[in-house]
Scaffold this motif. Structure first.
Motif, short mmCIF file in Angstrom:
data_model
loop_
_atom_site.label_atom_id
_atom_site.label_comp_id
_atom_site.label_asym_id
_atom_site.label_seq_id
_atom_site.Cartn_x
_atom_site.Cartn_y
_atom_site.Cartn_z
N ASN A 6 0.81 -1.22 0.00
CA ASN A 6 0.00 0.00 0.00
C ASN A 6 0.84 1.27 0.00
OD1 ASN A 6 -2.81 -0.77 -0.01
ND2 ASN A 6 -2.47 -1.69 2.00
N LEU A 7 2.05 1.19 0.52
CA LEU A 7 2.90 2.37 0.58
C LEU A 7 3.29 2.82 -0.82
CD1 LEU A 7 5.30 1.41 3.52
CD2 LEU A 7 3.51 3.16 3.57
N PRO A 8 3.38 4.14 -1.03
CA PRO A 8 3.80 4.64 -2.33
C PRO A 8 5.29 4.46 -2.54
CG PRO A 8 3.45 6.47 -0.83
CD PRO A 8 3.04 5.22 -0.09
N THR A 9 5.68 3.35 -3.13
CA THR A 9 7.08 3.05 -3.37
C THR A 9 7.29 2.78 -4.86
OG1 THR A 9 6.63 0.73 -2.85
CG2 THR A 9 7.51 2.11 -1.08
N ARG A 10 8.51 3.05 -5.33
CA ARG A 10 8.79 2.84 -6.74
C ARG A 10 8.67 1.36 -7.13
NH1 ARG A 10 7.50 5.80 -9.48
NH2 ARG A 10 8.62 7.51 -8.49
N GLU A 11 9.28 0.49 -6.33
CA GLU A 11 9.20 -0.94 -6.61
C GLU A 11 7.99 -1.53 -5.92
OE1 GLU A 11 12.15 -4.82 -6.62
OE2 GLU A 11 12.35 -3.37 -5.01
N LEU A 12 7.20 -2.32 -6.66
CA LEU A 12 6.10 -3.04 -6.06
C LEU A 12 6.66 -4.34 -5.49
CD1 LEU A 12 3.01 -2.94 -5.61
CD2 LEU A 12 2.78 -4.36 -7.66
N ILE A 18 9.37 -9.12 -11.61
CA ILE A 18 10.62 -8.85 -12.31
C ILE A 18 10.63 -7.39 -12.75
CG2 ILE A 18 11.99 -9.35 -14.38
CD1 ILE A 18 10.96 -12.22 -14.20
N ASN A 19 11.52 -6.61 -12.13
CA ASN A 19 11.63 -5.19 -12.51
C ASN A 19 10.25 -4.51 -12.41
OD1 ASN A 19 13.08 -2.94 -13.35
ND2 ASN A 19 13.20 -3.56 -15.50
N PHE A 20 9.50 -4.85 -11.37
CA PHE A 20 8.09 -4.44 -11.23
C PHE A 20 8.02 -3.09 -10.53
CE2 PHE A 20 4.11 -6.99 -11.76
CZ PHE A 20 3.24 -5.93 -11.65
N ARG A 21 7.69 -2.05 -11.29
CA ARG A 21 7.78 -0.68 -10.78
C ARG A 21 6.52 0.11 -11.05
NH1 ARG A 21 12.95 -0.12 -14.26
NH2 ARG A 21 12.44 2.09 -14.35
N ASP A 22 6.28 1.07 -10.18
CA ASP A 22 5.13 1.97 -10.26
C ASP A 22 5.60 3.27 -10.92
OD1 ASP A 22 2.97 3.72 -9.66
OD2 ASP A 22 2.57 2.67 -7.79
N LEU A 23 4.79 3.80 -11.84
CA LEU A 23 5.12 5.08 -12.47
C LEU A 23 4.64 6.27 -11.65
CD1 LEU A 23 4.56 4.67 -16.33
CD2 LEU A 23 6.63 4.39 -14.98
N GLY A 24 4.04 6.01 -10.51
CA GLY A 24 3.50 7.10 -9.70
C GLY A 24 4.57 7.92 -9.01
N GLY A 25 4.14 9.09 -8.51
CA GLY A 25 5.00 9.91 -7.67
C GLY A 25 5.84 10.95 -8.37
N TYR A 26 6.04 10.83 -9.66
CA TYR A 26 6.86 11.82 -10.36
C TYR A 26 6.11 13.15 -10.47
CZ TYR A 26 9.99 8.03 -11.72
OH TYR A 26 10.87 6.98 -11.71
#
Length: 263
Positions: A6-12, A18-26
């Motif tokens: 639930n935390l807003p982190t780059r990596e899920l 594999i290389n699982f990342r969130d595009l949020g926060g920018y």
């Protein structure tokens, strides 16, 4: 679903991601923020666990866009994500024919391999445009839910898709490039090199050097900059590419910002 998810982190934090990342926060140039937990980029989904699948369902992932070719899908079949799956993109960036041609002619080196990859990024813009246009339409219609897009490693086809999405949302170029380069931190390129080496053995190749494979198995700033250079040389700007090359209207791009940026 754990608090870490639930935390807003780059990596899920998925066990089989594999290389699982969130595009949020920018942060965009007009000081808005890309919303968290709505757009995810990653590599293949063959290693997801049951708990990972539950996590994606809890995050309301309702669409998965798989850029891989059929042969890639057969090698690493996705786990059953409970979402609409779009797996007929059949997408490539460039061709491996030059790699094999250089290998056969004994012209392959770390530098020539690097230049082959950079050239593929620069010259692929028309080939990939309809695929990325389809992805954007998927993001526009997946209103209120979350989407995943991926290829095998989550770095090349996926990296360009992420770069275009962030650019369309108004994220500054340097941040877009930095997001592309995060694969250096989140992806196991050594594992991919071992896989490529096995392919070389299967093809009865007798000699190679690992440095020749690095440009294909990692990411480099030259790659993404070559893509943007190709776009801007042909269309004048990324916005021109989105409009003319991908067929996105001003209304489409406004709607994208309404869906994926904070007010």
């Amino acid at each position: 679903m754990s608090d870490a998810v639930n935390l807003p982190t780059r990596e899920l934090p998925l066990d089989g991601g594999i290389n699982f990342r969130d595009l949020g926060g920018y942060i965009t140039e007009d000081d808005r923020q890309v919303v968290w937990r709505k757009i995810f980029r990653c590599g293949h989904l063959a290693n997801l666990t049951t708990e990972d699948l539950d996590t994606l369902a809890a995050l309301n992932v309702t669409a998965v866009h798989d850029f891989r070719r059929q042969d890639e899908q057969r090698r690493s079949p996705s786990q059953p994500v409970r979402a609409s799956i779009y797996d007929d993109y059949e997408m490539s960036i460039g061709s491996m024919s030059k790699f094999w041609e250089y290998m056969a002619a004994e012209k392959l080196s770390s530098d020539s391999a690097h230049q082959l990859v950079v050239s593929s990024y620069r010259s692929c813009i028309d080939d990939v445009a309809p695929h990325y246009a389809r992805l954007f339409q998927g993001l526009l219609t997946n209103d209120g839910a979350a989407s995943v897009f991926h290829c095998s490693a989550g770095k090349d086809r996926t990296g360009l898709a992420a770069a275009l999405i962030l650019s369309a949302l108004g994220v500054p170029r340097d941040v877009v490039v930095d997001d592309y380069l995060l694969t250096q931190e989140y992806f196991d390129s050594a594992g991919l090199i071992q896989l490529v080496e096995q392919h070389l053995r299967d093809a009865k190749v007798e000699y190679w050097e690992r440095s020749w494979l690095m440009p294909y198995c990692g990411v480099h700033r030259d790659n993404i900059e070559a893509f943007f250079d190709g776009v801007e040389s042909r269309y004048g700007s990324v916005m021109g590419y989105l409009n003319e090359g991908m067929g996105l209207s001003g209304e489409d791009l406004l709607r994208l910002k309404q869906l994926y940026l904070t007010e």
